[in-house]
Design an enzyme around this catalytic site. Structure first.
Site, mmCIF file in Angstrom:
data_model
loop_
_atom_site.group_PDB
_atom_site.id
_atom_site.type_symbol
_atom_site.label_atom_id
_atom_site.label_comp_id
_atom_site.label_asym_id
_atom_site.label_seq_id
_atom_site.Cartn_x
_atom_site.Cartn_y
_atom_site.Cartn_z
ATOM 1 N N ARG A 1 37.653 28.612 45.905
ATOM 2 C CA ARG A 1 37.065 29.306 44.821
ATOM 3 C C ARG A 1 35.303 27.897 43.923
ATOM 4 O O ARG A 1 36.491 27.438 44.257
ATOM 5 C CB ARG A 1 38.301 28.703 43.625
ATOM 6 C CG ARG A 1 38.829 27.805 43.717
ATOM 7 C CD ARG A 1 40.482 27.699 42.471
ATOM 8 N NE ARG A 1 40.918 28.349 43.612
ATOM 9 C CZ ARG A 1 42.655 28.165 43.840
ATOM 10 N NH1 ARG A 1 43.341 27.254 42.497
ATOM 11 N NH2 ARG A 1 43.797 28.528 44.461
ATOM 12 N N ASP B 1 37.105 34.859 49.131
ATOM 13 C CA ASP B 1 38.386 34.488 49.881
ATOM 14 C C ASP B 1 38.476 33.965 50.701
ATOM 15 O O ASP B 1 38.028 34.133 52.164
ATOM 16 C CB ASP B 1 39.497 35.257 49.343
ATOM 17 C CG ASP B 1 40.597 34.883 49.160
ATOM 18 O OD1 ASP B 1 41.694 35.465 47.962
ATOM 19 O OD2 ASP B 1 41.442 34.936 49.746
ATOM 20 N N SER C 1 41.422 26.984 48.680
ATOM 21 C CA SER C 1 40.793 28.184 48.678
ATOM 22 C C SER C 1 39.739 28.152 48.326
ATOM 23 O O SER C 1 38.413 27.134 49.010
ATOM 24 C CB SER C 1 41.531 28.675 47.464
ATOM 25 O OG SER C 1 40.054 27.981 45.906
ATOM 26 N N HIS D 1 44.542 39.768 42.336
ATOM 27 C CA HIS D 1 44.819 38.780 42.339
ATOM 28 C C HIS D 1 45.120 38.520 40.046
ATOM 29 O O HIS D 1 46.547 37.977 40.005
ATOM 30 C CB HIS D 1 43.620 37.069 42.133
ATOM 31 C CG HIS D 1 43.308 36.840 43.427
ATOM 32 N ND1 HIS D 1 42.752 37.400 44.181
ATOM 33 C CD2 HIS D 1 43.457 35.772 44.435
ATOM 34 C CE1 HIS D 1 42.970 37.085 46.040
ATOM 35 N NE2 HIS D 1 42.874 35.417 44.663
#
Ligand code: MIC
Ligand code: SF4
Length: 642
Positions: free
Chosen positions: A535, A119, A533, A65
């Site tokens: 995250r 992820d 996502s 990333h």
């Protein structure tokens, strides 16, 4: 009783719970993967748990990333990740080796195993019959420590494929068709299991495109059987022994069966700004295009790029359009370099980037103001490209290549001949960019640069508190809205105080300073809050800003788990309650711990009007314990201390 493939894999890994849809279960995790943008936190958390070696069968750390090194931050993170991997027994895939999901499929994935990845596109592994699930970094850190993964038993939806793709229709169109039918909320709490006579017509990379983008349905995972096609793929990867046959039992019962005739699929496009805004490409014909980006974990396999190269061979990119290509892995890049496809791409005017996420996560290649960008990626959320007013359209590599030649949307059938691609029986295997862990790590020193800041940890959930609604947002808020990415913000992933300043920056640039001034705070959302996502920064950074609760009509699975992991209360609010509250309202919560512990509704009083708003805390017993403890790290540490 005959079982679906998903049930078979779950049964073989079940640590606790019953396989009744909706019930809390725990699964043994065989393999883990991390990528750098979520990985630094995951390894800081693993270190905080305090074990010497990872306990999973296989753990891999990828760097894909944050590869643009515009300052010391990303390079420092890479060095930390490499050293912490060496210290604790984790394979390290170096920057330049490729996108985690693509490389994992090529080099490590094994049918029938469970894979937990930090992820959301980890379900790519379903392309070879793995049960692969995306989660927050802390859940992956816990899996590396040998803890099971907790989730609710999903419903297993069967997708029966018949027929065969024809003309310019591709695997991308299969998943776009499902998104068109089911929407970005359609897969919540479900695993999509593909079966039927059409399965055998799809190659592994095609299957992986479909399972990858199942994440956009909100699905827990997607899975294909492991059959002769899978055997062919693993043999080409020189791993024939990793193959085993895995099929659903004859007569297995699905919660629902979706019929999909591959022969009826046509080329599609997802329009701005959601992956489910799907129309046939014919509807957009003539729309001028500024940029075409080909790559990402959805569509960057050897077959994808060889198809693109064959379409472009002897042609040139239109003068108004910039074409950018990022291969999915170094294996793909090397193979197209050796077989001449790369030369065709360069000759056509393509700008070729290193194998990494790149433009997909806004690491460069932002389109021009008000621009139209056509991408083979999986997400087109507003602002994710780095240009707030650009329109991002998602499509297949075949259509993207044709668009790059014409400079506008076209239906290429009848205008360009569709090439047919033969893949070699053996792929170029070279694992020299994957560093295997050493047995004796005693001499390894973990290197931490100044960008690696300690983990913030929250205290226990208070019994009563008053909190202010700091922001009211609508439905389908993404984690890109909550915690934006891109080349400027991503390098701060290891520095929570710094990255917190960007929470909700695209929606309300004042949010962070308002939150710092008015603690504790509440965020009020509509349905499917936190989609997208995995995250955990979308929970960690709000936690750092003093957010105590998020009130939403419903939550996306991974984000809800992340809120719990960081001690933020995810509370469900009814539509009337949502309508009654505005930004600035102050709510009083009392008896919170008791209500959370017993699973009772949590009443909140609006200070100004005295009205009561009923909130529900729909959590498993274990999640309730974690929220009460102020997060999963406190919870794990308390258990290890006992
Ligand atoms: C994404 O596609 O949004 C990401 C970047 O890969 C994320 C993880 C992250 O934010 O680091 C994901 O999909 O989970
Ligand atoms: Fe990387 Fe994009 Fe895939 Fe996320 S969706 S893992 S950013 S390529």
């Amino acid at each position: 009783m005959p079982r679906t493939l998903t049930e078979k894999i779950i049964a073989a890994h079940l640590v606790s719970g019953e396989m009744t849809p909706g019930d809390a279960i725990a699964l043994r995790i065989d393999q883990t993967l991390t990528q750098d943008a979520t990985g630094t936190m995951a390894y800081l958390q693993f270190e905080a748990i305090g074990l010497d070696r990872v306990q999973a069968e296989l753990s891999v750390s990828y760097v894909d990333h944050n590869t643009l090194q515009t300052g010391f931050e990303n390079a420092d993170d890479h060095r930390y990740l490499q050293s912490v991997a060496a210290k604790h027994g984790v394979y390290f895939s170096r920057p330049g080796n490729g996108i985690c999901h693509q490389v994992h499929l090529e080099r490590f994935g094994v049918p029938g195993k469970t894979l937990l990845g930090s992820d959301s596109h980890t379900p790519t592994g379903g392309g070879i019959g793995m049960l692969s699930i995306g989660a927050g970094g802390l859940d992956v850190a816990a899996a590396m420590a040998g803890e099971p993964f907790h989730l609710n038993m999903p419903q297993v939806i069967g997708v029966r494929l018949t027929g065969k793709l024809t003309g310019w229709a591709s695997a991308k169109d299969v998943i776009l068709e499902l998104l068109r039918r089911l929407s970005v909320k359609g897969g919540v709490g479900k695993v999509f299991e593909y079966f039927g006579p059409g399965v055998g017509t799809l190659s592994v990379p095609e299957r992986a495109t479909i399972t990858n983008m199942g994440a956009e349905l909100g699905a827990t995972s997607s899975v294909f059987p492991s059959d002769d096609v899978t055997r062919g793929f693993l043999t080409a990867q020189q791993r024939p022994d990793d193959w085993s046959e895995l099929l659903a039992d004859e007569g297995a019962r699905y919660a629902e069966v979706i019929e999909l005739d591959l022969s009826a699929i046509v080329p599609m496009v997802a329009q701005p700004h959601m992956p489910d805004e799907v129309v046939p490409v014919t509807e957009l014909e003539g729309l001028a295009v500024d940029q075409v980006c080909i790559g990402s974990c959805t569509n960057s396999s050897l077959k994808d790029l060889m198809t693109v190269a064959a379409i472009l061979r002897g042609r040139t990119v239109h003068e108004r359009t910039s074409l950018v290509i990022s291969p999915g892995s170094r294996q793909v890049e090397e193979m197209i370099a050796r077989n001449g496809a790369l030369a065709d791409l360069l000759a056509a005017g393509a700008r070729v980037l290193e194998p990494a996420c790149g433009p997909c996560i806004g690491m460069g290649q932002s389109p021009p103001s008000g621009g139209v960008s056509v991408r083979t990626f999986n997400r087109n959320f507003i602002g994710r490209s780095g240009t707030a007013d650009a329109g991002i359209y998602l499509t297949s590599p075949e259509i993207a290549a044709a668009v790059a030649i014409f400079g506008e949307f076209i239906d290429p059938s009848g205008r360009i001949e569709l090439p047919s691609i033969e893949l070699p029986p053996v792929f170029a295997v070279d694992d020299s960019m994957i560093i295997a862990p050493t047995q004796d790590a005693s001499g390894v020193e973990v290197v931490r640069g100044p960008n690696i800041q300690p983990l913030p940890i929250r205290g226990e959930l208070p019994e009563s508190f008053e909190a202010t609604v700091l922001l009211k947002v609508g439905d389908n808020i993404t984690t890109d809205d909550i915690m934006p990415a891109g080349a400027k913000i991503l390098p701060l992933r290891s520095n929570i105080p710094a990255i917190s300043q960007f929470v909700f920056a695209g929606i309300d640039p004042e949010f962070a300073s308002r939150a710092e001034a008015t603690q504790p705070g509440i965020v009020l959302g509509g349905g499917n809050y936190g989609q997208g996502s995995s995250r955990e920064h979308a929970a960690l950074a709000p936690m750092h800003l003093g957010i105590q609760a998020v009130l939403a009509e419903s939550f996306a699975r991974i984000h809800k788990a992340n809120l719990v992991n960081f001690g933020i209360l995810p509370l469900e609010i009814a539509p009337e309650g949502y309508a009654a509250l505005e930004q600035g309202a102050v709510l009083r919560f009392e008896g919170v711990r008791g209500a959370v512990a017993s699973g009772q509704p949590i009443p909140a009083t609006v200070l100004e009007t005295g009205a009561t708003i009923a909130l529900t805390c729909d959590l498993s017993e274990r999640e309730r314990e974690i929220v009460l403890a102020g997060g999963r790290l406190n919870h794990i540490r308390a258990r290890h201390a006992q």
